[in-house]
Scaffold this motif. Structure first.
Motif, PDB file in Angstrom:
ATOM      1  N   MET A 200      54.806  43.832  15.227  1.00  0.00           N
ATOM      2  CA  MET A 200      53.439  44.354  15.286  1.00  0.00           C
ATOM      3  C   MET A 200      52.495  43.192  14.986  1.00  0.00           C
ATOM      4  O   MET A 200      52.537  42.632  13.892  1.00  0.00           O
ATOM      5  N   VAL A 201      51.682  42.815  15.942  1.00  0.00           N
ATOM      6  CA  VAL A 201      50.741  41.720  15.758  1.00  0.00           C
ATOM      7  C   VAL A 201      49.366  42.319  15.479  1.00  0.00           C
ATOM      8  O   VAL A 201      48.829  43.064  16.300  1.00  0.00           O
ATOM      9  N   ILE A 202      48.821  41.993  14.315  1.00  0.00           N
ATOM     10  CA  ILE A 202      47.542  42.554  13.864  1.00  0.00           C
ATOM     11  C   ILE A 202      46.649  41.414  13.400  1.00  0.00           C
ATOM     12  O   ILE A 202      47.116  40.488  12.715  1.00  0.00           O
ATOM     13  N   ALA A 203      45.380  41.452  13.745  1.00  0.00           N
ATOM     14  CA  ALA A 203      44.437  40.458  13.239  1.00  0.00           C
ATOM     15  C   ALA A 203      44.291  40.642  11.736  1.00  0.00           C
ATOM     16  O   ALA A 203      44.051  41.754  11.247  1.00  0.00           O
ATOM     17  N   ALA A 204      44.442  39.561  10.986  1.00  0.00           N
ATOM     18  CA  ALA A 204      44.315  39.648   9.526  1.00  0.00           C
ATOM     19  C   ALA A 204      42.970  40.244   9.127  1.00  0.00           C
ATOM     20  O   ALA A 204      42.890  41.071   8.208  1.00  0.00           O
ATOM     21  N   ALA A 205      41.916  39.850   9.839  1.00  0.00           N
ATOM     22  CA  ALA A 205      40.574  40.333   9.504  1.00  0.00           C
ATOM     23  C   ALA A 205      40.467  41.847   9.624  1.00  0.00           C
ATOM     24  O   ALA A 205      39.694  42.478   8.895  1.00  0.00           O
ATOM     25  N   ALA A 206      41.250  42.440  10.523  1.00  0.00           N
ATOM     26  CA  ALA A 206      41.188  43.893  10.698  1.00  0.00           C
ATOM     27  C   ALA A 206      41.681  44.636   9.461  1.00  0.00           C
ATOM     28  O   ALA A 206      41.335  45.806   9.250  1.00  0.00           O
ATOM     29  N   LEU A 207      42.477  43.955   8.636  1.00  0.00           N
ATOM     30  CA  LEU A 207      42.988  44.567   7.407  1.00  0.00           C
ATOM     31  C   LEU A 207      42.300  44.006   6.167  1.00  0.00           C
ATOM     32  O   LEU A 207      42.762  44.210   5.038  1.00  0.00           O
ATOM     33  N   SER A 256      45.588  34.872  12.594  1.00  0.00           N
ATOM     34  CA  SER A 256      44.243  34.375  12.290  1.00  0.00           C
ATOM     35  C   SER A 256      44.031  33.069  13.034  1.00  0.00           C
ATOM     36  O   SER A 256      44.997  32.459  13.530  1.00  0.00           O
ATOM     37  N   PRO A 257      42.778  32.600  13.142  1.00  0.00           N
ATOM     38  CA  PRO A 257      42.539  31.321  13.812  1.00  0.00           C
ATOM     39  C   PRO A 257      43.311  30.201  13.124  1.00  0.00           C
ATOM     40  O   PRO A 257      43.399  30.157  11.896  1.00  0.00           O
ATOM     41  N   LEU A 291      49.439  35.656  25.901  1.00  0.00           N
ATOM     42  CA  LEU A 291      49.300  36.872  26.709  1.00  0.00           C
ATOM     43  C   LEU A 291      47.841  37.333  26.706  1.00  0.00           C
ATOM     44  O   LEU A 291      47.348  37.846  25.698  1.00  0.00           O
ATOM     45  N   PRO A 292      47.126  37.148  27.810  1.00  0.00           N
ATOM     46  CA  PRO A 292      45.715  37.565  27.845  1.00  0.00           C
ATOM     47  C   PRO A 292      45.555  39.033  27.466  1.00  0.00           C
ATOM     48  O   PRO A 292      46.323  39.888  27.912  1.00  0.00           O
ATOM     49  N   GLY A 293      44.559  39.294  26.630  1.00  0.00           N
ATOM     50  CA  GLY A 293      44.271  40.658  26.211  1.00  0.00           C
ATOM     51  C   GLY A 293      44.930  41.062  24.919  1.00  0.00           C
ATOM     52  O   GLY A 293      44.578  42.096  24.333  1.00  0.00           O
ATOM     53  N   SER A 294      45.899  40.265  24.427  1.00  0.00           N
ATOM     54  CA  SER A 294      46.579  40.627  23.190  1.00  0.00           C
ATOM     55  C   SER A 294      45.708  40.310  21.978  1.00  0.00           C
ATOM     56  O   SER A 294      44.777  39.502  22.051  1.00  0.00           O
ATOM     57  N   VAL A 295      46.051  40.918  20.858  1.00  0.00           N
ATOM     58  CA  VAL A 295      45.349  40.642  19.606  1.00  0.00           C
ATOM     59  C   VAL A 295      45.516  39.172  19.221  1.00  0.00           C
ATOM     60  O   VAL A 295      44.583  38.534  18.727  1.00  0.00           O
ATOM     61  N   ALA A 296      46.722  38.621  19.468  1.00  0.00           N
ATOM     62  CA  ALA A 296      46.966  37.226  19.138  1.00  0.00           C
ATOM     63  C   ALA A 296      46.141  36.287  20.013  1.00  0.00           C
ATOM     64  O   ALA A 296      45.618  35.265  19.544  1.00  0.00           O
ATOM     65  N   TYR A 297      46.019  36.618  21.298  1.00  0.00           N
ATOM     66  CA  TYR A 297      45.280  35.778  22.237  1.00  0.00           C
ATOM     67  C   TYR A 297      43.831  35.603  21.789  1.00  0.00           C
ATOM     68  O   TYR A 297      43.220  34.547  22.001  1.00  0.00           O
ATOM     69  N   ASP A 298      43.294  36.620  21.127  1.00  0.00           N
ATOM     70  CA  ASP A 298      41.898  36.571  20.682  1.00  0.00           C
ATOM     71  C   ASP A 298      41.632  35.421  19.722  1.00  0.00           C
ATOM     72  O   ASP A 298      40.520  34.895  19.684  1.00  0.00           O
ATOM     73  N   VAL A 299      42.623  35.063  18.903  1.00  0.00           N
ATOM     74  CA  VAL A 299      42.396  34.062  17.850  1.00  0.00           C
ATOM     75  C   VAL A 299      43.180  32.772  18.084  1.00  0.00           C
ATOM     76  O   VAL A 299      43.109  31.841  17.278  1.00  0.00           O
ATOM     77  N   ALA A 300      43.941  32.695  19.174  1.00  0.00           N
ATOM     78  CA  ALA A 300      44.863  31.574  19.390  1.00  0.00           C
ATOM     79  C   ALA A 300      44.258  30.465  20.230  1.00  0.00           C
ATOM     80  O   ALA A 300      43.275  30.648  20.950  1.00  0.00           O
ATOM     81  N   ASN A 301      44.892  29.302  20.132  1.00  0.00           N
ATOM     82  CA  ASN A 301      44.714  28.238  21.104  1.00  0.00           C
ATOM     83  C   ASN A 301      45.947  28.289  22.013  1.00  0.00           C
ATOM     84  O   ASN A 301      46.983  27.687  21.701  1.00  0.00           O
TER      85      ASN A 301
END
Length: 359
Positions: A200-207, A256-257, A291-301
């Motif tokens: 389960m990949v979740i943005a740390a900021a969301a929690l 996270s970034p 993976l475009p659109g994933s939670v991880a993609y939002d914060v990744a390089n």
């Protein structure tokens, strides 16, 4: 009196535990698991009366055998041994212990090493995932001294090359078991993904956390851990894993970034924070990061090109995963681990538990 069972105590990556040959253990699972629990000293929070290290990463075992179906050269059954209970879970993969499987097989005489380097196809029986493992074997024997370094291990060692193919859906049946790149549970967006390990990949900021906290700080956050477990139980049902209240999967990775690499991570396995990140967990998070659109993609390089090296940052450093791409799909993952033989010998098991194969 006791029955003596041969074992080879190995470090694989950032994990360690004893390896056994399947032929030296009981054939029925209940007795086998009772033997393993006794060897490790479970159930006991300290595992004081066994070989276990009282931590998730040091309460692991491997069982080796030679397959006959031609799919692989070596079968490796991984067992996650309970600490406070006497369970032996053979559901998940463990890429770190996998790195020690081939040298352990040569040490035991189960496989004969080649001169120079030895490459064999090793199947993790738990999920059917096959990896091509290469180790250094001058004169046909493993060497452990070398210059390869991995974060989480204090000394350099000889490299263990692990190349993974066809890891999608290792336990869930598909890369994205819900069919979605992003799902929402109790108001929290997450990517439920399985490329060798259900995560389960979740943005740390969301929690409500940064994602760069120490494992001790996150482990001390009881409210956070309770919320994560509630999400995990619901996510498991969506991932075709059923009731996982007593199982270690899915893992949870807060992303996270990054400071300098591809993505920052803190991974729960599933109730304690990993001091680094597991091998197949890192492969799965790297897959999510590109993976475009994933939670991880939002914060990744996520990088560019058909072959990318992604630095997965974790509490004790980073874990580099090389991914081969076809469009937006990861078709190959390769990484570097190290392993070392820590001890060889026999471990005694009380005759009240098992009297041995001749009994």
């Amino acid at each position: 009196m006791a029955h003596e069972i041969p074992c080879w105590y190995m470090r694989g990556g950032t994990s360690k535990g004893p390896f056994f040959l399947a032929r030296d253990l009981p054939g029925d699972r209940a007795t086998r698991d009772a033997v393993i629990a006794a060897v490790m000293g479970s159930p006991d929070a300290r595992q004081i009366d066994g070989l276990g290290g009282a931590k998730t990463l040091t309460s692991k075992i491997g069982i080796l055998s030679i397959p006959t179906d031609g799919v692989a050269d070596l079968d490796f059954l991984f067992g996650q041994v309970g600490i406070a209970d006497a369970t032996v879970d053979t559901t998940p993969n463990c890429g770190n212990m996998l790195a020690a499987a081939l040298p352990a097989a040569i040490e035991s005489g189960l496989i004969e090493g080649d001169h120079g380097t030895t490459t064999r196809r090793v199947r993790t029986v738990n999920t059917g995932v096959v990896a091509e493992i290469t180790i250094e074997t001058p004169f046909g024997r493993p060497v452990y001294d070398g210059d390869a370094r991995i974060d989480g291990v204090p000394r350099p060692a000889a490299p263990v090359s692990c190349g993974f193919l066809d890891t999608e859906g290792s336990l869930t049946g598909s890369l994205l078991p819900t069919g979605n790149v992003r799902d929402t549970i109790d108001g929290i967006e997450m990517t439920l993904i399985d490329n060798g390990m259900p995560v389960m990949v979740i943005a740390a900021a969301a929690l409500g956390v940064r994602g760069d906290e120490s494992p001790e700080e996150l482990d001390g956050n009881a409210a956070l851990k309770a919320r994560i477990e509630a999400l995990r139980l619901k996510a498991a049902l969506l991932m075709n894993l059923g009731d996982v209240s007593n199982k270690p999967v899915p893992k949870i990775t807060l992303v996270s970034p990054p400071r300098a690499g591809a993505i920052g991570t803190r991974t729960f396995i599933p109730h304690d924070v990993h001091t680094s990140i597991g091998v197949l967990g890192a492969v799965t998070v790297a897959t999510a990061a590109v993976l475009p659109g994933s939670v991880a993609y939002d914060v990744a390089n996520p990088g560019e090109g058909d072959v990318r090296t992604l630095s997965i940052e974790h509490p004790t450093g980073e874990f580099s995963v090389e991914v081969g791409m076809e469009g937006t799909r990861v078709v190959r993952a390769a990484l570097l681990r190290t392993a070392r033989l820590l001890m060889r010998g026999t471990v005694p098991v009380s005759l009240s538990i098992w009297r041995g194969p001749a009994a």
